[in-house]
Design an enzyme around this catalytic site. Structure first.
Site, PDB file in Angstrom:
ATOM      1  N   GLY A  33      -3.779   4.710   2.045  1.00  0.00           N
ATOM      2  CA  GLY A  33      -4.472   3.782   1.146  1.00  0.00           C
ATOM      3  C   GLY A  33      -4.328   4.179  -0.302  1.00  0.00           C
ATOM      4  N   ARG A  36      -3.954   2.016  -4.900  1.00  0.00           N
ATOM      5  CA  ARG A  36      -4.902   1.726  -5.974  1.00  0.00           C
ATOM      6  C   ARG A  36      -6.123   2.642  -5.836  1.00  0.00           C
ATOM      7  NH1 ARG A  36      -7.929  -3.882  -4.086  1.00  0.00           N
ATOM      8  NH2 ARG A  36      -8.301  -3.273  -1.923  1.00  0.00           N
ATOM      9  N   ASN A 112      -7.696   8.435   3.259  1.00  0.00           N
ATOM     10  CA  ASN A 112      -8.434   7.690   2.253  1.00  0.00           C
ATOM     11  C   ASN A 112      -8.571   6.197   2.578  1.00  0.00           C
ATOM     12  OD1 ASN A 112      -9.387   7.033  -0.632  1.00  0.00           O
ATOM     13  ND2 ASN A 112      -7.483   5.872  -0.472  1.00  0.00           N
ATOM     14  N   SER A 164     -18.595   8.867   2.579  1.00  0.00           N
ATOM     15  CA  SER A 164     -19.353   8.111   1.582  1.00  0.00           C
ATOM     16  C   SER A 164     -20.802   8.534   1.636  1.00  0.00           C
ATOM     17  CB  SER A 164     -19.248   6.605   1.870  1.00  0.00           C
ATOM     18  OG  SER A 164     -20.166   5.862   1.099  1.00  0.00           O
ATOM     19  N   TYR A 178     -20.636  -0.257   7.746  1.00  0.00           N
ATOM     20  CA  TYR A 178     -19.955   0.640   6.817  1.00  0.00           C
ATOM     21  C   TYR A 178     -20.600   2.025   6.872  1.00  0.00           C
ATOM     22  CZ  TYR A 178     -17.867   2.512   2.564  1.00  0.00           C
ATOM     23  OH  TYR A 178     -17.176   3.297   1.675  1.00  0.00           O
ATOM     24  N   LYS A 182     -18.767   5.603   8.127  1.00  0.00           N
ATOM     25  CA  LYS A 182     -18.642   6.790   7.289  1.00  0.00           C
ATOM     26  C   LYS A 182     -19.432   7.969   7.856  1.00  0.00           C
ATOM     27  CE  LYS A 182     -15.786   5.157   4.273  1.00  0.00           C
ATOM     28  NZ  LYS A 182     -14.416   5.706   4.168  1.00  0.00           N
TER      29      LYS A 182
END
Length: 273
Positions: A33, A36, A112, A164, A178, A182
């Site tokens: 990933g 960006r 990532n 995260s 999410y 994580k």
């Protein structure tokens, strides 16, 4: 068996310094990933230290090529751009064979790649749940398992996973799926640290709070929203991708050779508030 390289200089890897003298890469790094945001910053951090970097992207090839060009200008002796869907075993296997044909081993794997998701559980569909878990958690499993042979062949090797703050506390805007994905990354990191220690491979994670990337622009697109996010953090700042990249670089390299199974929180003091 992978063996950690002794440190001769705290600021730069001893292996990297010696490699530069011989015209060789300081090491070989794969970042998923990486077209960006945080992934891009991580690639550029390693490139600046003379590492060969492999840049994976899901759909934004033009951006990945731009990152590769920037990495070369910063000093990466070699760049490889790979299309990769971390949730697809076939895609991961294909990327592995491509990289194995080019490089002798892999020193650093940075998991990532991920997707963001917001919304309450009542609005979250089963399809949402399965997609987020497949990319954010199963993807880490698939990439790590597939690339492990290259890591085991390296003179020193480590893995850094992107977790995260959402995996550490429920008091964030991200959705339940999410947060669950994580939290799973954190559990996987700790277990792998124990399991892979016999090969000398360290496994750590970083857990950022809000990082200024395209993924969270919905929370930062007005001065009022930006101020609100800043005020969540005692340092009154919004974390930048380069802040995360610096932490990843430290955990990935032998400068942190005595650290494994650790989750480094990059949250501008949010846990202390």
């Amino acid at each position: 068996m992978a063996v950690q390289t002794p440190i001769l200089n705290h600021a730069r890897l001893a292996a990297g310094v010696e490699a530069e003298r011989e015209g060789k890469p300081a090491g070989y790094v794969l970042v998923t990933g990486a077209s960006r945001g945080i992934g891009r910053a991580i690639v550029l951090r390693f490139a600046a230290e003379g590492y060969a970097v492999a840049i994976t992207y899901h759909s934004k090839r033009d951006q990945a090529l731009e990152v590769a060009e920037r990495a070369r200008r910063l000093g990466a002796p070699e760049t490889i751009v790979l299309q990769l869907d971390v949730s697809s075993p076939d895609s991961v296997e294909k990327a592995y064979h491509r990289l194995e044909a080019e490089w002798p081993y892999l020193n650093v794997l940075v998991n990532n790649a991920g997707v963001f998701h917001v919304g309450g559980i009542e609005e979250t569909t089963l399809e949402d749940w399965e997609h987020v878990i497949r990319v954010n958690l199963t993807g880490v499993f698939l990439v790590t398992k597939t690339f492990l042979p290259m890591l085991k062949r390296a003179p020193w090797a480590s893995i850094v996973n992107l977790a995260s703050i959402a995996g550490q506390t429920g008091n964030v805007a991200a959705s339940a799926v999410y947060a669950a994905s994580k939290a799973g990354v954190i559990g996987l990191t700790r277990r792998l640290a124990v399991e892979l220690a016999k090969y000398g491979i360290r496994v750590n994670a970083v857990a950022p709070s809000f990082v200024e990337t395209d993924m969270v622009q919905m929370f930062l697109d007005t001065p009022e929203k930006r101020k609100k996010i800043e005020e969540l953090h005692p340092l009154r700042m919004i974390i930048q991708p380069e802040d995360v990249a610096e932490a990843v670089y430290f955990l990935a390299t032998p400068a942190s050779r005595a650290i494994t199974g650790h989750v480094l929180s990059i949250n501008a003091g949010r846990f202390a508030a």
